[in-house]
Structures are given as C-alpha cells and as structure tokens.
Write a protein that holds these residues in place. Structure first.
Motif, PDB file in Angstrom:
ATOM      1  N   TRP A 105       0.580  -1.040  -0.009  1.00 14.14           N
ATOM      2  CA  TRP A 105       0.460   0.122   0.081  1.00 14.14           C
ATOM      3  C   TRP A 105       1.140   1.053  -0.425  1.00 14.14           C
ATOM      4  CZ3 TRP A 105      -3.735  -2.937  -1.784  1.00 14.14           C
ATOM      5  CH2 TRP A 105      -4.385  -3.501  -0.815  1.00 14.14           C
ATOM      6  N   ILE A 106       0.655   2.315  -0.369  1.00  8.81           N
ATOM      7  CA  ILE A 106       1.000   3.679  -0.041  1.00  8.81           C
ATOM      8  C   ILE A 106       1.716   3.910   1.673  1.00  8.81           C
ATOM      9  CG2 ILE A 106      -1.096   5.524  -0.041  1.00  8.81           C
ATOM     10  CD1 ILE A 106       2.030   5.944  -2.589  1.00  8.81           C
ATOM     11  N   THR A 107       0.815   3.762   2.271  1.00 10.19           N
ATOM     12  CA  THR A 107       1.509   3.745   3.129  1.00 10.19           C
ATOM     13  C   THR A 107       2.630   3.106   3.615  1.00 10.19           C
ATOM     14  OG1 THR A 107      -0.516   3.838   4.423  1.00 10.19           O
ATOM     15  CG2 THR A 107       0.883   3.598   5.580  1.00 10.19           C
ATOM     16  N   GLY A 108       2.743   1.821   3.064  1.00 10.50           N
ATOM     17  CA  GLY A 108       4.066   1.438   3.016  1.00 10.50           C
ATOM     18  C   GLY A 108       5.673   1.443   2.788  1.00 10.50           C
ATOM     19  N   HIS A 109       4.717   2.128   1.500  1.00 16.31           N
ATOM     20  CA  HIS A 109       5.773   2.638   0.342  1.00 16.31           C
ATOM     21  C   HIS A 109       6.811   4.460   1.079  1.00 16.31           C
ATOM     22  CE1 HIS A 109       4.519   0.425  -2.974  1.00 16.31           C
ATOM     23  NE2 HIS A 109       4.821   1.301  -3.673  1.00 16.31           N
ATOM     24  N   SER A 110       5.429   5.083   1.538  1.00  9.16           N
ATOM     25  CA  SER A 110       5.696   6.122   1.635  1.00  9.16           C
ATOM     26  C   SER A 110       6.284   6.729   3.272  1.00  9.16           C
ATOM     27  CB  SER A 110       4.812   7.312   1.888  1.00  9.16           C
ATOM     28  OG  SER A 110       4.084   7.915   0.406  1.00  9.16           O
ATOM     29  N   TYR A 111       5.536   5.595   4.241  1.00  5.05           N
ATOM     30  CA  TYR A 111       5.847   5.939   6.030  1.00  5.05           C
ATOM     31  C   TYR A 111       6.449   4.129   6.119  1.00  5.05           C
ATOM     32  CZ  TYR A 111       4.040   9.973   5.229  1.00  5.05           C
ATOM     33  OH  TYR A 111       3.753  11.427   4.492  1.00  5.05           O
ATOM     34  N   ILE A 112       7.103   2.981   5.793  1.00  6.40           N
ATOM     35  CA  ILE A 112       7.995   2.403   5.716  1.00  6.40           C
ATOM     36  C   ILE A 112       9.292   2.350   5.725  1.00  6.40           C
ATOM     37  CG2 ILE A 112       8.702  -0.097   6.258  1.00  6.40           C
ATOM     38  CD1 ILE A 112       5.263  -0.558   6.470  1.00  6.40           C
ATOM     39  N   VAL A 113       8.769   2.569   3.356  1.00  6.49           N
ATOM     40  CA  VAL A 113      10.654   2.327   3.321  1.00  6.49           C
ATOM     41  C   VAL A 113      10.892   3.776   3.020  1.00  6.49           C
ATOM     42  CG1 VAL A 113      11.728   2.060   1.137  1.00  6.49           C
ATOM     43  CG2 VAL A 113      10.336   0.603   2.350  1.00  6.49           C
ATOM     44  N   TYR A 114      10.934   4.840   1.762  1.00  7.84           N
ATOM     45  CA  TYR A 114      11.144   5.758   1.604  1.00  7.84           C
ATOM     46  C   TYR A 114      11.521   7.408   2.215  1.00  7.84           C
ATOM     47  CZ  TYR A 114      10.870   4.095  -2.715  1.00  7.84           C
ATOM     48  OH  TYR A 114      11.874   3.671  -3.768  1.00  7.84           O
ATOM     49  N   GLY A 115      10.108   7.393   2.930  1.00  8.96           N
ATOM     50  CA  GLY A 115      10.142   7.929   4.104  1.00  8.96           C
ATOM     51  C   GLY A 115      11.430   8.605   5.181  1.00  8.96           C
ATOM     52  N   PRO A 116      11.419   7.139   6.109  1.00  9.77           N
ATOM     53  CA  PRO A 116      12.292   6.464   7.382  1.00  9.77           C
ATOM     54  C   PRO A 116      13.915   6.829   6.676  1.00  9.77           C
ATOM     55  CG  PRO A 116       9.891   5.394   7.153  1.00  9.77           C
ATOM     56  CD  PRO A 116       9.667   6.498   6.451  1.00  9.77           C
ATOM     57  N   LEU A 117      13.239   6.042   5.643  1.00 11.89           N
ATOM     58  CA  LEU A 117      15.003   6.309   5.217  1.00 11.89           C
ATOM     59  C   LEU A 117      15.927   6.823   4.969  1.00 11.89           C
ATOM     60  CD1 LEU A 117      14.602   2.383   3.279  1.00 11.89           C
ATOM     61  CD2 LEU A 117      16.319   2.337   5.479  1.00 11.89           C
ATOM     62  N   ALA A 118      14.938   8.152   3.803  1.00  9.23           N
ATOM     63  CA  ALA A 118      15.334   9.325   4.074  1.00  9.23           C
ATOM     64  C   ALA A 118      15.487  10.262   4.925  1.00  9.23           C
ATOM     65  CB  ALA A 118      14.469   9.872   2.929  1.00  9.23           C
ATOM     66  N   ASN A 119      15.090  10.122   6.317  1.00 14.34           N
ATOM     67  CA  ASN A 119      15.519  10.555   7.192  1.00 14.34           C
ATOM     68  C   ASN A 119      16.641  10.521   8.382  1.00 14.34           C
ATOM     69  OD1 ASN A 119      14.279  13.167   7.843  1.00 14.34           O
ATOM     70  ND2 ASN A 119      12.801  11.664   6.946  1.00 14.34           N
ATOM     71  N   GLY A 120      17.032   8.667   7.235  1.00 12.18           N
ATOM     72  CA  GLY A 120      18.137   8.077   7.889  1.00 12.18           C
ATOM     73  C   GLY A 120      17.510   7.516   9.890  1.00 12.18           C
ATOM     74  N   ALA A 121      16.250   6.877   9.349  1.00 12.80           N
ATOM     75  CA  ALA A 121      15.483   6.069  10.622  1.00 12.80           C
ATOM     76  C   ALA A 121      15.647   4.966  10.650  1.00 12.80           C
ATOM     77  CB  ALA A 121      14.100   6.608  10.311  1.00 12.80           C
ATOM     78  N   THR A 122      14.704   4.448  12.233  1.00 15.71           N
ATOM     79  CA  THR A 122      15.289   2.780  12.204  1.00 15.71           C
ATOM     80  C   THR A 122      13.634   2.551  11.515  1.00 15.71           C
ATOM     81  OG1 THR A 122      17.458   1.977  13.151  1.00 15.71           O
ATOM     82  CG2 THR A 122      15.043   1.021  13.501  1.00 15.71           C
ATOM     83  N   THR A 123      13.421   1.764  10.800  1.00 17.93           N
ATOM     84  CA  THR A 123      12.161   1.273  10.090  1.00 17.93           C
ATOM     85  C   THR A 123      11.586  -0.337  10.405  1.00 17.93           C
ATOM     86  OG1 THR A 123      10.728   1.484   8.832  1.00 17.93           O
ATOM     87  CG2 THR A 123      12.911   1.249   7.917  1.00 17.93           C
ATOM     88  N   VAL A 124      11.005  -0.293  11.019  1.00 16.17           N
ATOM     89  CA  VAL A 124      10.145  -1.763  11.901  1.00 16.17           C
ATOM     90  C   VAL A 124       9.179  -2.548  10.505  1.00 16.17           C
ATOM     91  CG1 VAL A 124       9.088  -3.115  13.165  1.00 16.17           C
ATOM     92  CG2 VAL A 124      10.749  -1.417  13.849  1.00 16.17           C
ATOM     93  N   MET A 125       9.914  -3.968   9.267  1.00 19.93           N
ATOM     94  CA  MET A 125       9.156  -5.002   8.928  1.00 19.93           C
ATOM     95  C   MET A 125       8.316  -5.638   9.687  1.00 19.93           C
ATOM     96  SD  MET A 125      10.812  -4.764   4.891  1.00 19.93           S
ATOM     97  CE  MET A 125       9.789  -5.394   4.452  1.00 19.93           C
ATOM     98  N   PHE A 126       7.072  -5.692   9.968  1.00 15.10           N
ATOM     99  CA  PHE A 126       6.021  -6.552  10.357  1.00 15.10           C
ATOM    100  C   PHE A 126       5.834  -7.631   9.571  1.00 15.10           C
ATOM    101  CE2 PHE A 126       2.738  -8.097  13.140  1.00 15.10           C
ATOM    102  CZ  PHE A 126       2.816  -9.332  13.237  1.00 15.10           C
ATOM    103  N   GLU A 127       6.202  -9.017   9.042  1.00 14.69           N
ATOM    104  CA  GLU A 127       5.335 -10.136   8.870  1.00 14.69           C
ATOM    105  C   GLU A 127       4.128 -10.745   8.219  1.00 14.69           C
ATOM    106  OE1 GLU A 127       7.449 -14.538   6.350  1.00 14.69           O
ATOM    107  OE2 GLU A 127       7.702 -13.845   8.519  1.00 14.69           O
TER     108      GLU A 127
END
Length: 635
Positions: free
Chosen positions: A295-317
C-alpha cells in the motif's frame, strides 16, 4: 527557525503561513538544505490543473537511493535501517544496518541489470513483508526501473490485470508467505497470473516458506544464488526530477484499477518532510508502521520517508492476532518502539479483545501513536489513547490518499492539540478548500463540504499510467482548477478538519445530507456493537433511506435482536437526530473490506438495493466470503 522540523504550535503557524504565501521559496529551501542532488533544479514549480500538468524541481538530477542509503553511510552506517520482525515470534528478528542495506540493494540492482532490466522498465513486485520486499523497491529505484508493488494477498486475476496494464518485464515473488497460522502459495498464484500475461520475460523467486514450487525453465530463477554471485556495488542511475519512481494501483470505484504514477524528486522531498514532522522522529527512535508495503502507506512511511531521514524502520511480516491478540504490544515492548502507526480497523479489532492482552506488556517506550486508512471513530480513539498511549502519547489521525503520496492533514505531535475524530490542520504547503455542490468555495468555519486542494504539493501523483484523460476526469473535472479528493469534510470553529467519508457515502435523506461516518460513530457507541457500516437504498418517499450493517460484540450476540435495533436507533436519535434513524438494520458476521481496511460500500449498497447482478471483482477483498453470508441474510 527550521522549516524542516516543527516543534511547537506557534512555529507551525509561522511555517504554514510562509508555505502558503510563497510555496516555491518554501519548498526550494526544504529541498536544498536536506537532500543530495546531482544537479539543482532550474525551476521549483510549474503547474496547470486544467491540463493537468504538475512539475516540481524541474531540471534537477538525483537518485532517491543516494538520499535513502548512501548519504547515511558515513554518519550512521552501523545503525539499523530495517528491523525485520518475522511472522513467528520464535524466529529471530533481523537488524539490517545502513551498510548492509547498501550492499544488499546494490547486489539486487545488479541482478536486475543482468536479467535485462534497464531505466524505465516496469517490475511488478509480489512479495510478502520480508526484507527482500523493501530491498527490491530500492534496487529498482537504484537503476531507474519503475516498481509496481502488488499486495501479496491479491488474486491471480488482480495480479495479471496489473502486470498487463503496466507492461511489466519482470515479476519478483517468493515460494510462499506466512500469514498467522497460514502458508500461502505465492508462486502458484504468479504462475496462474502469467498464463494471461505476455510481457513478462523473467520471474525471480525468493525462498521464504521452503515449499515445493514449479519453476519454468528459462523464465523462473531462484533469487539467492543470483545475489550470491552479484557484485556488491552499483552506481546509481541519475534520474530526472520528474522521472517516474513507481506505479501503485488503487481500486477504481468503477471499472479497472487506476495505476497512480509517482515521480522521483517531489515524492522524496514531501514524504521525508512529512515523516519527520508527523512522527517527530529523533535519531535513536525505533519507528513502526504496521502497514504492508503493498500500500502507499508502506511505500511512503515504511521505506522512503523513514530511510530518507536515516531512521530505523520496522517491517512486520505477521498479523495482529497471531499467535494471540497481544502480538503488537509484545513487539512494542521487545524493540522499544517509539512511534506506532496503524489502521483504525486493527485498533477496533484489538479493542474487542480482553484488555489483558495490552496490560501485560510494557508500552512505556511509546511517544507517538498514529492512525491511517480511514477516519478513526471516537470510541476507538479513546481506547487507543487510554490503554495503548496511557494518555501521554499524542495520536496523529493522518488523512491522505494513494494519489497524494504523503500525509496532507494531520496533527503535529506536541504542537497541534488533538481532538478525537479530527485530522486537525493541513501540513505546510497544503491548501485545502471546502466546496459546495455548485462549485463555490465555502469560506469561514463551522462548515462542511467537498474537500479539494487548490495548490499542488510535491508528492501529488502526476497521472494514471497510460490514461491521462481518466486522471483528469477523476480528480480535476468536478471543481475547476482544484484537485478533488472524493471526500467530504467539515471544518470546525477553530479550523480543524474532520473527514466525513467519501462523498458517495454522503446520503441525501428527505433533502438532508447525511455523512455515514457520524452515524457509524453513534452506532459504535452502543455497548453491544463492534463495528457498523451505513449505506443508502432507494425509498419511495424519502428518495433514499438508511440501511445499517452491524457487527455485534460477543456480549451482544445473545441479546434480543428487535430490542437491539430499537436501542441502536435511539442512540442515533440522541447523537444526530431522528432524521438519521435507520430504516433497516442487518446484523452481519463481518463487512467486505479492501486489504487496507476500507469498507467496500459499493457492494453493501448493491445488496441493500437488491441489485446483486454485478458486484464486480470481489476476489481482491480481505474477506470475499463475507459477501455471500451478507447476501444470504439480507433483509
């Protein structure tokens, strides 16, 4: 004053005013100070909503993966970029550092190139929530291929439709996926889809479930051996600001799905900016968005937005109910999650369960809670606030869409005072307008209307893949010179926005415009009700009458149904007025929902109207079987 990181309400108003008075200057400053560019733009913005044509940072050259990975290597190379939490809590979590992510993305990108994928080619990704999913997006972006993720729960028909629409050359998938106690045969679904697709030249298959699969000679390849041999460095393709980054399909209210096209520079700038502000991310935080990257939420706020800010982002299966209903809170305790972002659907489902599932875990690490996907009802908001946030975590009720790319209206934590059910105030650069049915803007406060945006923001979708005419008709034809969201909203006495639901969910009963959300909120206040959905159906006298589909809590199952119906209408009368009372109430085991949690009211409307000859494709629903049950018991 930093335009990039808003820390209090006065600063929000200063930044917002600046962003509206001179949008080009505002976004110029944000983009120049916080991102890496190969070449600066010649012009910040060129736009015309009548065509529509929108260009941000025109002439700029960049690669989004340099901003999401490479630039962090010197400062935070050993920091966890992606924290993978598997479906089975007994399986160990994986911490992938920025250095490791860089190597994995480069190797994956080189595998794509070796299989003939080049800049502009489309790659469909049909993977579960495993690290390869996030890595594959970044690998495509590294070489300029356009990724199109299809949620790995969609049917083979839905998958083939999307592959054919974008003309994908490659599909990335896995042998299977784990979802709670179930194992799903993803490769079998891909094989079935590809009997209807001519454009696909190769399929790369990741190992996850180790189930037996059929591999077609010359087309299908196991991913791991290819990655092992691949070179661990890959020069990023230099992209134009307006080059497409990805296509993401969103369900059309009628007909085939719409492939929303998001471009590179504007999307990067806006998702990074909104992530930083909506979640007030700090260097050592551990951020978790429970959405799927499909979903767009995952694109923008799991991958691109967090990583562009050097964040630690969690992926839950996994899912919130496996192995029990305490799974979310166990993960929060285990990884000391600081920001938690989920859907109201999940909150309501968890709120139905015993509170012990929440209270047995230490949630003291949490600082900010978020919701996404639909407006959150008041009862769920209070449960989330009281029991998860312990009344100390601001709740950001974010409103946005696949088409908008990023959050458009949301509280900024510790700055905007929150108000249950209200998305509150627009993000800097976002100019909302409420319109009446005659196309006039409604000024002032304490008003409601159709929600439009009258000025472009950087992450707005640029077109529908292969169908610009449909893009114009869907979003820019209802109100001249404005983007129409399709949603209704009200603006309260202080200017806060509350989304009242899709405009097609505004039902005119005896000349009164009734939004479904406030009626559903009222019904959900009843102690026996778990969830509800309201639709209109034709009525000889009123024009339309209201039909309610109601899911009962366990405590309500044993109650007298006729008494319950009277009580529900009494609650509506008390909250809204007798005009909003339901003519028909059907108690149902569930509601048909999309995978992102939206109720498919189109289907409910057809059932209520006894027009079930063409319900459309229900295979992509989260729970297609519930449609049959509702039809069998319809009034």
């Amino acid at each position: 004053m930093s335009n990039y990181h808003i820390k209090h309400l006065e600063e929000y108003f200063q930044v917002y005013r600046k962003s509206i008075r001179n949008p080009e200057s505002f976004w110029d400053e944000v983009a120049e100070e916080h991102f890496v560019w190969r070449k600066k733009w010649d012009k910040v913005l060129d736009w015309d909503f009548s065509k529509p044509e929108i260009k941000w940072f025109e002439g700029a050259k960049l690669n989004i993966t340099e901003n999401c990975i490479d630039r962090h290597l010197h400062i935070r190379g050993d920091k966890t970029a992606i924290l993978f939490e598997p479906n089975d809590p007994k399986e160990e979590a994986q911490h992938i550092t920025y250095k490791e992510l860089h190597e994995k993305v480069c190797k994956f990108a080189n595998v794509l190139k070796d299989k003939g994928i080049k800049k502009g080619d489309r790659v469909v990704i049909y993977l579960p929530m495993i690290p390869e999913l996030a890595i594959s997006l970044l690998a495509c972006a590294r070489i300029g291929a356009v990724h199109s993720v299809v949620f790995a729960g969609f049917s083979s028909t839905a998958l083939s439709t999307r592959i054919n629409d974008c003309g994908a050359k490659m599909v990335l998938t896995s042998d299977g996926s784990f979802r709670g106690s179930k194992t799903i045969d993803l490769k079998g679904i891909v094989d079935e889809a590809l009997t209807q697709c001519d454009s696909v030249e190769s399929v790369l298959v990741a190992k996850r479930t180790k189930t037996e699969v059929t591999m077609e000679e010359g087309r299908d390849f196991w991913l791991e051996p290819l990655l092992e041999k691949a070179y661990a460095d890959c020069e990023p393709e230099v992209m134009d600001a307006e080059d497409p980054l990805f296509i993401l399909y969103t369900s059309g209210s009628t007909g085939r799905p719409k492939g929303m096209v998001h471009s590179t520079a504007g999307y990067m700038v806006y998702t990074a900016y909104t992530f930083k502000n909506v979640f007030q991310y700090r260097e050592d935080d551990v951020y978790w968005c429970t959405a799927d990257i499909g979903w767009i939420t995952g694109h923008s706020y799991i991958v691109y937005g967090p990583l562009a800010n050097g964040a630690t982002t969690v992926m839950f299966e996994g899912v919130p109910s496996y192995p029990d209903f305490g799974r979310f809170w166990e993960i929060v305790q285990k990884h000391k999650i600081t920001q938690f972002y989920t859907a109201p659907t999940a909150i309501r489902a968890l709120a139905k369960e015993n509170l012990d599932f929440v209270t047995e875990y230490d949630l003291s690490s949490l600082k900010i809670l978020g919701t996404v996907g639909e407006p959150i009802n008041e009862e769920a908001w209070h449960w989330y606030n009281d029991h998860v946030g312990e009344k100390k975590c601001p709740i950001v009720d974010t409103w946005w869409q696949t088409e908008t790319g990023g959050v458009l209206i949301s509280p900024i934590p510790f700055s905007t005072p929150t108000k249950p059910t209200y998305a509150t105030l627009p993000m800097p650069g976002v100019q909302p307008a409420l319109m009446d049915e005659n196309g006039n803007e409604i000024k002032g406060n304490q008003v409601d209307g159709r929600l439009c945006i009258k000025f472009p923001w950087p992450s707005i979708a640029r077109t529908i893949w292969g169908d610009h005419k449909r893009y114009k008709e869907t979003y820019f034809s209802a109100f001249d010179g404005k983007y129409f969201t399709g949603d209704g909203a009200l603006r309260d006495e202080v200017g806060y926005y509350r989304i009242t639901g899709r405009v097609d969910d505004v039902i005119i009963v005896s000349g009164h415009n009734l939004g479904t959300a406030p009626i559903e909120d009222a019904i959900n206040e009843h102690q026996a009700v778990a969830e509800s959905a309201i639709v209109g159906f034709p009525h000889d006298i009123k024009g339309n009458a209201l039909y309610g589909y109601v899911i009962l809590k366990e405590t309500g199952e044993s109650r007298n149904r006729e008494n319950l119906k009277k009580e529900i209408n009494q609650v509506i009368t008390e909250h809204i007025g007798p005009i909003a009372k339901l003519d028909k109430i059907q108690f149902v085991p569930g509601l048909p929902k999309t995978r992102s949690g939206k109720i498919m009211r189109r289907i409910l409307r057809k059932i209520a109207s006894k027009d079930t000859s063409n319900l459309g494709d229900t295979s992509t629903l989260l729970n297609p079987e519930v449609v049959e049950k509702i039809m069998e018991e319809s009034l």
